[in-house]
Design a protein around this motif. Structure first.
Motif, PDB file in Angstrom:
ATOM      1  N   ARG A  76     -72.303 -42.082  12.156  1.00 24.92           N
ATOM      2  CA  ARG A  76     -71.868 -41.927  10.509  1.00 24.92           C
ATOM      3  C   ARG A  76     -70.489 -40.736  10.371  1.00 24.92           C
ATOM      4  O   ARG A  76     -70.688 -39.899  11.038  1.00 24.92           O
ATOM      5  CB  ARG A  76     -73.099 -41.749   9.526  1.00 24.92           C
ATOM      6  CG  ARG A  76     -73.659 -42.701   9.202  1.00 24.92           C
ATOM      7  CD  ARG A  76     -75.224 -42.207   8.178  1.00 24.92           C
ATOM      8  NE  ARG A  76     -76.043 -41.370   8.739  1.00 24.92           N
ATOM      9  CZ  ARG A  76     -75.842 -40.056   8.505  1.00 24.92           C
ATOM     10  NH1 ARG A  76     -75.273 -39.580   7.496  1.00 24.92           N
ATOM     11  NH2 ARG A  76     -76.800 -39.250   9.256  1.00 24.92           N
ATOM     12  N   GLY A 163     -72.424 -43.418   5.485  1.00 24.51           N
ATOM     13  CA  GLY A 163     -73.769 -43.404   4.996  1.00 24.51           C
ATOM     14  C   GLY A 163     -73.801 -44.112   3.687  1.00 24.51           C
ATOM     15  O   GLY A 163     -74.594 -45.103   3.268  1.00 24.51           O
ATOM     16  N   ASP A 164     -72.739 -43.895   2.644  1.00 25.07           N
ATOM     17  CA  ASP A 164     -72.602 -44.382   1.335  1.00 25.07           C
ATOM     18  C   ASP A 164     -71.329 -44.964   1.240  1.00 25.07           C
ATOM     19  O   ASP A 164     -70.268 -43.964   0.989  1.00 25.07           O
ATOM     20  CB  ASP A 164     -73.242 -43.447   0.346  1.00 25.07           C
ATOM     21  CG  ASP A 164     -73.164 -44.051  -0.893  1.00 25.07           C
ATOM     22  OD1 ASP A 164     -72.520 -45.443  -1.237  1.00 25.07           O
ATOM     23  OD2 ASP A 164     -73.550 -43.631  -1.759  1.00 25.07           O
ATOM     24  N   ASN A 186     -73.720 -55.292   4.874  1.00 23.90           N
ATOM     25  CA  ASN A 186     -73.286 -54.110   4.715  1.00 23.90           C
ATOM     26  C   ASN A 186     -71.869 -53.595   5.205  1.00 23.90           C
ATOM     27  O   ASN A 186     -71.541 -52.566   5.401  1.00 23.90           O
ATOM     28  CB  ASN A 186     -74.196 -53.133   5.767  1.00 23.90           C
ATOM     29  CG  ASN A 186     -73.823 -53.346   7.126  1.00 23.90           C
ATOM     30  OD1 ASN A 186     -73.466 -54.466   7.550  1.00 23.90           O
ATOM     31  ND2 ASN A 186     -74.324 -52.334   8.068  1.00 23.90           N
ATOM     32  N   ALA A 205     -71.870 -49.579   5.968  1.00 19.55           N
ATOM     33  CA  ALA A 205     -72.778 -48.789   5.285  1.00 19.55           C
ATOM     34  C   ALA A 205     -73.976 -48.557   6.464  1.00 19.55           C
ATOM     35  O   ALA A 205     -74.361 -49.582   6.944  1.00 19.55           O
ATOM     36  CB  ALA A 205     -73.343 -49.271   4.281  1.00 19.55           C
ATOM     37  N   PRO A 207     -76.773 -46.019   6.251  1.00 18.55           N
ATOM     38  CA  PRO A 207     -77.189 -44.631   5.582  1.00 18.55           C
ATOM     39  C   PRO A 207     -78.361 -44.013   6.692  1.00 18.55           C
ATOM     40  O   PRO A 207     -78.831 -42.921   6.660  1.00 18.55           O
ATOM     41  CB  PRO A 207     -78.127 -45.235   4.528  1.00 18.55           C
ATOM     42  CG  PRO A 207     -78.048 -46.567   4.917  1.00 18.55           C
ATOM     43  CD  PRO A 207     -77.190 -47.159   5.619  1.00 18.55           C
ATOM     44  N   THR A 208     -79.099 -44.761   7.712  1.00 17.99           N
ATOM     45  CA  THR A 208     -80.212 -44.346   8.530  1.00 17.99           C
ATOM     46  C   THR A 208     -79.736 -43.837  10.068  1.00 17.99           C
ATOM     47  O   THR A 208     -80.467 -43.349  10.822  1.00 17.99           O
ATOM     48  CB  THR A 208     -81.299 -45.306   8.700  1.00 17.99           C
ATOM     49  OG1 THR A 208     -81.020 -46.428   9.107  1.00 17.99           O
ATOM     50  CG2 THR A 208     -81.982 -45.506   7.179  1.00 17.99           C
TER      51      THR A 208
END
Length: 325
Positions: A76, A163-164, A186, A205, A207-208
């Motif tokens: 990210r 992430g976002d 995503n 995206a 996020p994890t």
């Protein structure tokens, strides 16, 4: 915003051994080394620029090569893959070409609209070759290792992993003038200017996933195009007025630049199309000699002793090689 980008200008990444980097991008990918200079912020290391015949904006990938650089971590807050455009129907040739060089490549997508092959450069940087059903009109560099009929036309696209994606996409549309053209899972695809190869950014995206670490085998930043410095100055003022932390305009000799981080953490540059790479050496000789900006010229001897010795493949300047025989 009163200024919109016309598309991608270049991608800059971090590499290890400079000779290994040159061999891969000139012989393997068939690009031309259009400028051999140094990192202006760290003159003890090279800054190597690869692109088409003249190093036109949208064809370029550049590297800071440090021989002892540790491996980075892709994740990210980074541009996580860089794609180049090649003609439709050529990916079989490319896979055979890479196989002959001992480079593994994998077909990652195949459809009526777009075929894609992925591979890693010697430092682990992900490179994709994309063959689209939409013809790319840009003229390629006709290299000794990759004939023009198969050759890279220029950049196709870059992937930004965040992430976002909400604020990243908002910045790209509201502040850089890109437009959303598709959303799948995503992944959000945006285009600048006239769209198509050289104007595409995919925002993914994750996020994890792990946070990216900038070091060997990772992209340092991606750059977007602006026509000239006057327009760049206007754009900078507007970005600052919108609350972005933007650097002063920096002279990179072959273009001027401003830098800022988008909300997802990716470092963006806005670079001018002018003056170009032939301001300090003829087009025929691009990449042949170590070029330094005026303010580093007094330190030439020290710089030449500090940087690694490298050899440029003869095919980088074929007409010159024939002329000097």
């Amino acid at each position: 915003m009163s200024v919109n980008t016309a598309g991608l200008h270049h991608v800059t990444a971090i590499a290890g051994e400079p000779q290994r980097n040159i061999d891969f991008y000139v012989t393997g990918l068939g690009l031309r080394l259009v400028k051999k200079t140094v990192n202006f912020d760290d003159p003890g290391t090279y800054h190597l620029y690869y692109g088409d015949t003249a190093g036109r904006p949208g064809s370029l990938i550049t590297f800071f090569p440090w021989a002892s650089v540790p491996d980075g971590r892709v994740g990210r807050g980074q541009s996580t893959s860089t794609a180049f455009s090649v003609p439709a129907g050529t990916l079989g040739w490319w896979r055979d070409h890479f196989s002959g060089l001992g480079v593994e490549s994998t077909v990652t997508s195949a459809s009526g609209d777009e075929e894609r092959v992925s591979l890693r450069d010697p430092d682990g940087l992900q490179i994709d070759l994309v063959a689209s059903s939409i013809s790319d009109p840009r003229d390629p560099w006709d290299s000794a290792s990759v004939p023009a009929e198969y050759a890279v036309r220029g950049q196709h696209s870059s992937v930004l992993t965040v992430g976002d994606p909400t604020k990243t996409v908002s910045l790209l549309t509201d502040d850089l003038g890109l437009r959303i053209v598709s959303e799948r899972g995503n992944r959000i695809r945006l285009e600048a200017g006239d769209g198509g190869a050289g104007n595409i950014v995919d925002v993914v995206a994750d996020p994890t996933g792990p946070q990216g670490l900038s070091a060997g085998g990772t992209v340092h930043h991606i750059a977007f195009r602006v026509p000239d410095q006057a327009t760049q100055e206007l754009w900078r003022r507007e970005l600052v007025d919108r609350g972005h932390q933007v650097t002063a305009i920096l002279d990179r000799q072959y273009f001027t630049s401003i830098y800022f981080r988008e909300p997802g953490g990716v470092l963006f540059e806005i670079a001018t199309d002018t003056p170009g790479f032939d301001i300090d050496e003829p087009l025929l000789e691009l990449g042949r000699s170590l070029k330094l900006p005026p303010w580093l010229e007094p330190s030439r001897n020290a710089i030449e002793n500090a940087v690694a010795k490298i050899e440029l493949p003869a095919g980088n300047n074929p007409q010159l090689e024939e002329y000097t025989r």
